[in-house]
Design an enzyme around this catalytic site. Structure first.
Site, mmCIF file in Angstrom:
data_model
loop_
_atom_site.group_PDB
_atom_site.id
_atom_site.type_symbol
_atom_site.label_atom_id
_atom_site.label_comp_id
_atom_site.label_asym_id
_atom_site.label_seq_id
_atom_site.Cartn_x
_atom_site.Cartn_y
_atom_site.Cartn_z
ATOM 1 N N GLU A 60 1.737 1.160 -24.759
ATOM 2 C CA GLU A 60 1.202 1.777 -23.555
ATOM 3 C C GLU A 60 0.834 3.226 -23.834
ATOM 4 O O GLU A 60 1.626 3.984 -24.413
ATOM 5 C CB GLU A 60 2.229 1.703 -22.419
ATOM 6 C CG GLU A 60 1.992 2.616 -21.237
ATOM 7 C CD GLU A 60 0.629 2.422 -20.576
ATOM 8 O OE1 GLU A 60 0.083 3.425 -20.061
ATOM 9 O OE2 GLU A 60 0.101 1.284 -20.583
ATOM 10 N N ARG A 94 2.122 -1.334 -5.111
ATOM 11 C CA ARG A 94 1.769 -1.629 -6.503
ATOM 12 C C ARG A 94 2.880 -1.207 -7.465
ATOM 13 O O ARG A 94 3.181 -1.897 -8.437
ATOM 14 C CB ARG A 94 0.453 -0.938 -6.857
ATOM 15 C CG ARG A 94 -0.131 -1.378 -8.180
ATOM 16 C CD ARG A 94 -1.487 -0.745 -8.436
ATOM 17 N NE ARG A 94 -2.111 -1.341 -9.607
ATOM 18 C CZ ARG A 94 -2.886 -2.406 -9.583
ATOM 19 N NH1 ARG A 94 -3.143 -2.999 -8.436
ATOM 20 N NH2 ARG A 94 -3.414 -2.897 -10.698
ATOM 21 N N TYR A 135 -1.932 -3.064 6.123
ATOM 22 C CA TYR A 135 -0.823 -4.021 6.068
ATOM 23 C C TYR A 135 0.450 -3.295 5.640
ATOM 24 O O TYR A 135 0.399 -2.212 5.045
ATOM 25 C CB TYR A 135 -1.130 -5.178 5.110
ATOM 26 C CG TYR A 135 -1.586 -4.793 3.717
ATOM 27 C CD1 TYR A 135 -0.672 -4.467 2.713
ATOM 28 C CD2 TYR A 135 -2.938 -4.781 3.396
ATOM 29 C CE1 TYR A 135 -1.094 -4.156 1.435
ATOM 30 C CE2 TYR A 135 -3.374 -4.468 2.126
ATOM 31 C CZ TYR A 135 -2.447 -4.158 1.152
ATOM 32 O OH TYR A 135 -2.867 -3.828 -0.113
ATOM 33 N N ASP A 170 -7.880 -7.060 -15.930
ATOM 34 C CA ASP A 170 -9.091 -6.248 -15.785
ATOM 35 C C ASP A 170 -9.835 -6.044 -17.096
ATOM 36 O O ASP A 170 -11.034 -5.752 -17.084
ATOM 37 C CB ASP A 170 -8.746 -4.881 -15.184
ATOM 38 C CG ASP A 170 -8.524 -4.946 -13.691
ATOM 39 O OD1 ASP A 170 -8.795 -5.998 -13.089
ATOM 40 O OD2 ASP A 170 -8.071 -3.937 -13.110
#
Length: 403
Positions: A32, A106, A215, A302
């Site tokens: 990462e 998220r 939401y 993605d």
């Protein structure tokens, strides 16, 4: 001896890939670029198709502790405020599809996947250490990291996001395309809002050249709201999270109903981080399996199929990818390139369908003139039949939906 997979990227897709590959019996090394695991604060909707995958990984209890589970999806006209249609969620989703419909911060989704990797696998996680390039010999794949280190593996999974370096080298593709849509997003504590502006459901507001979605997330303690409008994007597209002026959003909402404008002003007054701006980019739908895997290299999430958020399935498709990757990598009687080919063959058409439907939904959501009137009339007449997406939530190819 276990085979070793190298994973580029530590976001939701990268962690899901690491979890799936570990469950398939592979050693995993994840790289990462960032110095710490983190996710930008925003909400994510995860349908039953995704929740079932998390359950299969033993993450249901962790999901239950952090997510919200709305009872219904409501669609309203952003100009008149009128309710157009409702789709029951909650127990209805469980009965129809075997799992709930969840809304989650998220960072919380990222956190529960990270917990699954660190506590349930032997994967090695390398921070501040990105994969910059690779070489596929046909027998092994060798990567060079941002620290100048060379590492060999039996496979490489590029889960390094929209601006994937793995994809760029593998497919020699052009940069992602700018959609002309901008997402203003904010998170606000529900208790900070007047009671009339709080929510326990998903509400989509459809207006000319714009729409908004609100939401609950984090057990209902926070409200996520996103307003997507059409307009020019900032120049710095790779740095996707931009400071946004609430006044600009107020201007974009001129002509919408008082209720929606009151909600946006309430969020502007009480959101700790204010409004952030996200220029939307995507790529055309996947055209063939070899756009998701070639040789010893596969793409996921993605990096493979960035999509517009109008079907709320970006994170979901990455998690589905990882579940299919797990099944493919566990086919120990096949050579590794064939396993990755099997993974791509089983995923590319579904991903392409979701990408195409997301583009179509954007046109419907933002419709003007006669198309807008026709959309509203169809929703009032057919309601639940248009809002439900059986082929998506079941994970098969059946069914159709206008929204």
């Amino acid at each position: 001896m276990k085979k070793q997979v190298l994973v580029a990227g530590g976001g939701i897709g990268g962690l899901a890939a690491a979890l799936g590959a570990s469950r398939a019996g592979w050693d995993v090394r994840l790289y990462e670029r960032a110095a710490a695991f983190s996710e930008v604060g925003a909400g994510v909707q995860i349908g039953p198709n995704v929740v079932r995958r998390l359950q299969a990984w033993g993450l249901q209890q962790a999901l239950q502790a952090v997510a919200a589970f709305p009872s219904r999806l409501q669609v309203r006209n952003a100009v008149s405020g009128r309710e157009l249609a409702v789709l029951p969620l909650g127990p209805t989703a469980v009965e129809r599809y075997g799992a709930a419909y969840a809304t989650i911060h998220r960072a919380d989704l990222h956190g529960l996947l990270l917990q699954g990797v660190t506590q349930g696998t032997d994967a090695q996680l390398h921070l501040d250490h990105a994969i910059d390039r690779f070489a596929d010999s046909g027998e092994v794949v060798t990567v060079r990291t941002s620290r100048g280190k060379e590492v060999e593996g039996d496979a490489l999974i590029g889960a390094d996001g929209l601006w994937s370096r793995t994809r760029t080298q593998l497919l020699c593709t052009m940069p992602p395309r700018v959609t002309g849509h901008l997402a203003y997003r904010a998170l606000v504590p529900q208790q900070a809002l007047p009671e009339a502006l709080r929510t326990i459901q998903v509400t989509a507001w459809l207006g000319p050249r714009l729409h908004a979605v609100q939401y609950p997330v984090r057990r209902g303690e926070l409200q996520n709201i996103v307003v997507i409008v059409q307009g020019p994007a900032p120049q710095d597209l790779e740095n996707w999270d931009h400071a946004a002026n609430a006044a600009g959003l107020d201007h974009a909402l001129q002509g919408t109903c008082t209720t929606l404008q009151d909600l946006v002003r309430g969020v502007s007054d009480h959101a700790p981080a204010g409004w952030r701006l996200w220029p939307l980019c995507d790529r055309p739908p996947v055209r063939a399996a070899d756009e998701m895997a070639r040789g010893l290299v596969g793409l996921l999430g993605d990096a493979a199929h960035p999509m517009r958020p109008y079907l709320a399935q970006g994170a979901g498709m990455a998690i589905e990818d990882a579940a299919e990757l797990q099944r493919a990598l566990a086919m120990h009687d096949l050579e590794v390139p064939l396993r990755l080919t099997r993974y791509a063959l089983n995923r590319w058409q579904r991903n392409a369908r979701v990408q195409a439907r997301s583009i179509r939904n954007g046109r419907i959501f933002h419709a003007t003139g006669l198309v807008r009137w026709g959309r509203d009339g169809a929703l009032r007449l057919l309601g639940e039949r248009l809002l439900d997406v059986p082929w998506l939530y079941r994970g098969d190819g059946a069914g159709a939906s206008a929204l």
